[in-house]
Every structure is written in C-alpha cells, then in structure tokens.
Design an enzyme around this catalytic site. Structure first.
Site, PDB file in Angstrom:
ATOM      1  N   ASN A  79      44.430  33.122  46.916  1.00 56.96           N
ATOM      2  CA  ASN A  79      43.998  34.727  46.809  1.00 56.96           C
ATOM      3  C   ASN A  79      41.936  33.495  47.672  1.00 56.96           C
ATOM      4  O   ASN A  79      41.884  32.425  46.631  1.00 56.96           O
ATOM      5  CB  ASN A  79      43.400  35.315  45.851  1.00 56.96           C
ATOM      6  CG  ASN A  79      41.881  35.427  45.254  1.00 56.96           C
ATOM      7  OD1 ASN A  79      41.215  35.556  45.811  1.00 56.96           O
ATOM      8  ND2 ASN A  79      41.228  35.811  43.911  1.00 56.96           N
TER       9      ASN A  79
ATOM     10  N   LYS B 232      39.322  33.732  47.866  1.00 54.73           N
ATOM     11  CA  LYS B 232      38.269  34.654  47.330  1.00 54.73           C
ATOM     12  C   LYS B 232      37.044  34.219  48.279  1.00 54.73           C
ATOM     13  O   LYS B 232      37.202  35.296  49.645  1.00 54.73           O
ATOM     14  CB  LYS B 232      37.524  33.198  46.079  1.00 54.73           C
ATOM     15  CG  LYS B 232      38.469  33.572  45.383  1.00 54.73           C
ATOM     16  CD  LYS B 232      38.552  33.276  43.722  1.00 54.73           C
ATOM     17  CE  LYS B 232      39.779  32.871  42.733  1.00 54.73           C
ATOM     18  NZ  LYS B 232      39.101  32.761  41.520  1.00 54.73           N
TER      19      LYS B 232
ATOM     20  N   HIS C 155      40.400  41.741  39.301  1.00 50.92           N
ATOM     21  CA  HIS C 155      40.619  40.194  39.283  1.00 50.92           C
ATOM     22  C   HIS C 155      39.662  40.290  38.502  1.00 50.92           C
ATOM     23  O   HIS C 155      38.743  40.642  38.717  1.00 50.92           O
ATOM     24  CB  HIS C 155      40.166  39.730  40.780  1.00 50.92           C
ATOM     25  CG  HIS C 155      40.304  38.285  40.599  1.00 50.92           C
ATOM     26  ND1 HIS C 155      39.453  37.415  40.154  1.00 50.92           N
ATOM     27  CD2 HIS C 155      41.401  37.032  40.658  1.00 50.92           C
ATOM     28  CE1 HIS C 155      39.152  36.220  39.701  1.00 50.92           C
ATOM     29  NE2 HIS C 155      40.629  36.152  40.227  1.00 50.92           N
TER      30      HIS C 155
ATOM     31  N   GLU D 275      37.141  38.391  38.271  1.00 50.20           N
ATOM     32  CA  GLU D 275      35.477  38.138  38.659  1.00 50.20           C
ATOM     33  C   GLU D 275      34.715  39.105  39.299  1.00 50.20           C
ATOM     34  O   GLU D 275      33.632  39.659  38.896  1.00 50.20           O
ATOM     35  CB  GLU D 275      35.688  36.937  40.118  1.00 50.20           C
ATOM     36  CG  GLU D 275      36.183  35.488  39.460  1.00 50.20           C
ATOM     37  CD  GLU D 275      36.689  34.598  40.591  1.00 50.20           C
ATOM     38  OE1 GLU D 275      36.844  34.533  41.299  1.00 50.20           O
ATOM     39  OE2 GLU D 275      36.908  33.467  39.483  1.00 50.20           O
TER      40      GLU D 275
ATOM     41  N   GLU E 154      46.582  36.039  34.723  1.00 54.34           N
ATOM     42  CA  GLU E 154      45.414  35.061  35.241  1.00 54.34           C
ATOM     43  C   GLU E 154      44.755  35.276  34.100  1.00 54.34           C
ATOM     44  O   GLU E 154      43.058  35.988  33.298  1.00 54.34           O
ATOM     45  CB  GLU E 154      44.378  34.921  36.139  1.00 54.34           C
ATOM     46  CG  GLU E 154      45.656  35.421  36.697  1.00 54.34           C
ATOM     47  CD  GLU E 154      44.513  35.255  38.698  1.00 54.34           C
ATOM     48  OE1 GLU E 154      45.066  34.433  39.487  1.00 54.34           O
ATOM     49  OE2 GLU E 154      43.646  35.314  38.750  1.00 54.34           O
TER      50      GLU E 154
ATOM     51  N   GLY F 271      40.080  28.266  38.028  1.00 59.15           N
ATOM     52  CA  GLY F 271      39.495  27.192  38.667  1.00 59.15           C
ATOM     53  C   GLY F 271      38.562  25.991  37.275  1.00 59.15           C
ATOM     54  O   GLY F 271      37.584  25.488  38.577  1.00 59.15           O
TER      55      GLY F 271
ATOM     56  N   SER G 106      44.763  28.075  38.110  1.00 59.23           N
ATOM     57  CA  SER G 106      45.000  26.150  38.134  1.00 59.23           C
ATOM     58  C   SER G 106      46.652  26.176  38.269  1.00 59.23           C
ATOM     59  O   SER G 106      46.656  25.273  38.079  1.00 59.23           O
ATOM     60  CB  SER G 106      44.288  25.547  36.664  1.00 59.23           C
ATOM     61  OG  SER G 106      42.806  25.231  36.590  1.00 59.23           O
TER      62      SER G 106
HETATM   63  P1  13P Z   1      42.249  28.866  40.759  1.00 65.05           P
HETATM   64  O1  13P Z   1      43.878  28.682  41.245  1.00 65.05           O
HETATM   65  O2  13P Z   1      41.416  28.697  41.730  1.00 65.05           O
HETATM   66  O3  13P Z   1      42.298  28.577  39.811  1.00 65.05           O
HETATM   67  O4  13P Z   1      42.178  30.172  41.407  1.00 65.05           O
HETATM   68  C1  13P Z   1      43.275  32.163  40.224  1.00 65.05           C
HETATM   69  C2  13P Z   1      42.927  32.974  40.474  1.00 65.05           C
HETATM   70  O5  13P Z   1      41.147  32.743  39.892  1.00 65.05           O
HETATM   71  C3  13P Z   1      43.596  32.968  41.479  1.00 65.05           C
HETATM   72  O6  13P Z   1      43.243  34.615  41.297  1.00 65.05           O
END
Ligand code: 13P
Length: 252
Positions: free
Chosen positions: A12, A14, A99, A101, A169, A175, A214
């Site tokens: 992803n 983002k 997601h 976010e 997640e 992150g 992560s």
């Molecule tokens: P990270 O791998 O950067 O922690 O992000 C995970 C994520 O949100 C994937 O959708």
C-alpha cells in the site's frame, strides 16, 4: 499442517508515488516475476494517479496492481471520487477498503466500508477489507471485541475467498515500527478465522487473512509463519524494491 492458501503480499503506497517511481515498480516487478511469483501472489496499490501507468507497465509481469479506496456508486455526480469500474478499467485487480487511515481521516464507518466492498465486487474486483484495534482498545483489553465489531459490520454477506481478503492492521502498529507479539497476532488471526468460518462457511475457511503494521524484511518470516496469517499488507517497506522483495522472499 501447512496452510494450502497461497500467500498474498500487498503493498500500500498510501499518498506516495510519482511517475519517477515507476522505475522502482519495474525493479520490483522484474524481481518478483523472475524468482518469486511461485511463492506468493503480490500486488502494489499505488495512488489513483499511477494505477493505469503501473497496470499497463511493460515490465509488470505477474505483479498485480490494486487501488486504495473507491466510491460506493458505479458512476454519477460525486466530484473527486473514483468508482470500482474506473479502477477495473485501468487494469487493477483489487481495492483496499476500510483502511484505518480512511476510517480516521474521512470518518468511514463499518456500514460505509461494507457498501464499498460490495461496489468492489460489482466491478469484478477483490476487496481487501481492513480491520484493527486502536492503541486504547489494545490497552483496554477489548481488541477481539473491536475486531469482531469491524468484521461483522464491514464484511458483507456474499464475501468469498475469491472476492475478499481480510487485513488485520493494529492501528498502533502502522508506521510506528511496533508490532504485536507473535502470540497476539496468532490470537487475533485465529479469532478472525473462526468468526469468518462461522459466518461464511468454507469461504471463510479459505479466505486470505493478511497481517499489516510495520512489516519489514527482518520480521516478515516470523509474522508470516503464524497460523492463519496468509500474507501481509505492507506500507513503508513496499516503496523500495529491495524491501518489498525481501518480504516476499521471507514467506516460507
Ligand atoms: P506500515 O507498513 O508502513 O506500518 O503500514 C502498514 C499499512 O498501513 C498498510 O496498509
């Protein structure tokens, strides 16, 4: 017993990625297609602006392309939105929905996420439906209740192993460089498998369950070996070919 479910490693990107990053995608695609495609399925979900370019990239090979969101409607007066059909038209195969976010930044509810998942199916694509507890829920001991609520609200009836993938997640692991303990991942994934099997029967038993948060080349092998973990949803480490390929290589 080894799982018979072929793993999926999905990246992803983002809100990252410019046309100048297409060379990085090409390196991933070449490395994956030449040596790793037999191990796991793999996909990159770039921002909307790059979907068509990556999906039609001459070096794409077996590396699939997906999107990060879509609207619930197939077309119409929704300025700034993108439909599942448009995403399919660009050559993508899947759409991430729900997601954390988007749940946080855009107030997306379980009901909306379920509608988006159905729109993804209607476009002939696979929905990657995300769930996961907040740090407060983890600390408060309500992780499984939070995940259960999201699964029951966000995964519509009609979900199959073909049209849906579930990504667990934990919000606090995204992150941050933090990951849950292996036992914690096993607990949530075992719980999700039972829930989905109870609600969807054999389709729930065969559905891919991804871990995200992560994931790096250095921790992927341990995480991917957990029962009922059938792959990963990778953020930051999917931006660099060496990291993304390293994660796929770690799948046993
Ligand atoms: P990270 O791998 O950067 O922690 O992000 C995970 C994520 O949100 C994937 O959708």
């Amino acid at each position: 017993m080894m799982s018979s479910i072929k793993p999926l490693i999905a990246g992803n990107w983002k809100m990252n990625g410019l046309r100048s990053d297409m060379d990085e995608f090409a390196a991933m695609a070449q490395g994956y297609s030449s040596e790793l495609a037999g191990k796991a399925d793999a996909m990159i979900c770039p921002p909307f602006t790059l979907i068509a370019a990556l999906a039609n990239h001459p070096d794409r090979g077996a590396l699939a392309v997906g999107a990060q969101d879509c609207h619930t409607a197939s077309s119409g007066a929704h300025t700034g939105d993108i439909s599942g059909g448009m995403i399919a038209d660009c050559g993508a195969k899947a759409v991430i929905v729900g997601h954390s976010e988007r749940r946080q930044d855009h107030g997306e509810t379980d009901a909306l996420v379920a509608e988006k998942a159905k729109a993804v199916w209607d476009a002939g694509l696979t929905a990657i439906i995300c769930v996961g507890e907040t740090e407060a829920e983890r600390r408060g001991g309500t992780t499984l209740a939070a995940v259960e609520q999201q699964l029951s609200g966000s995964v519509p009836q009609g979900a199959t192993a073909q049209n849906s993938v579930i990504a667990y997640e934990p919000v606090w692991a995204i992150g941050t460089g933090l990951t849950p303990g292996i036992d914690d991942v096993a607990e949530v994934h075992g719980f999700m498998r039972s829930f989905l099997a109870n609600n969807l029967g054999g389709e729930g038993t065969a559905m891919r369950l991804l871990y995200g948060g992560s994931v790096k080349p250095g921790n992927a092998a341990e995480l991917m070996a957990v029962p009922h973990v059938n792959g990963a949803l990778v953020g930051g480490a999917s931006l660099k070919a060496t990291d993304f390929l390293g994660i796929i290589r770690a799948v046993s």
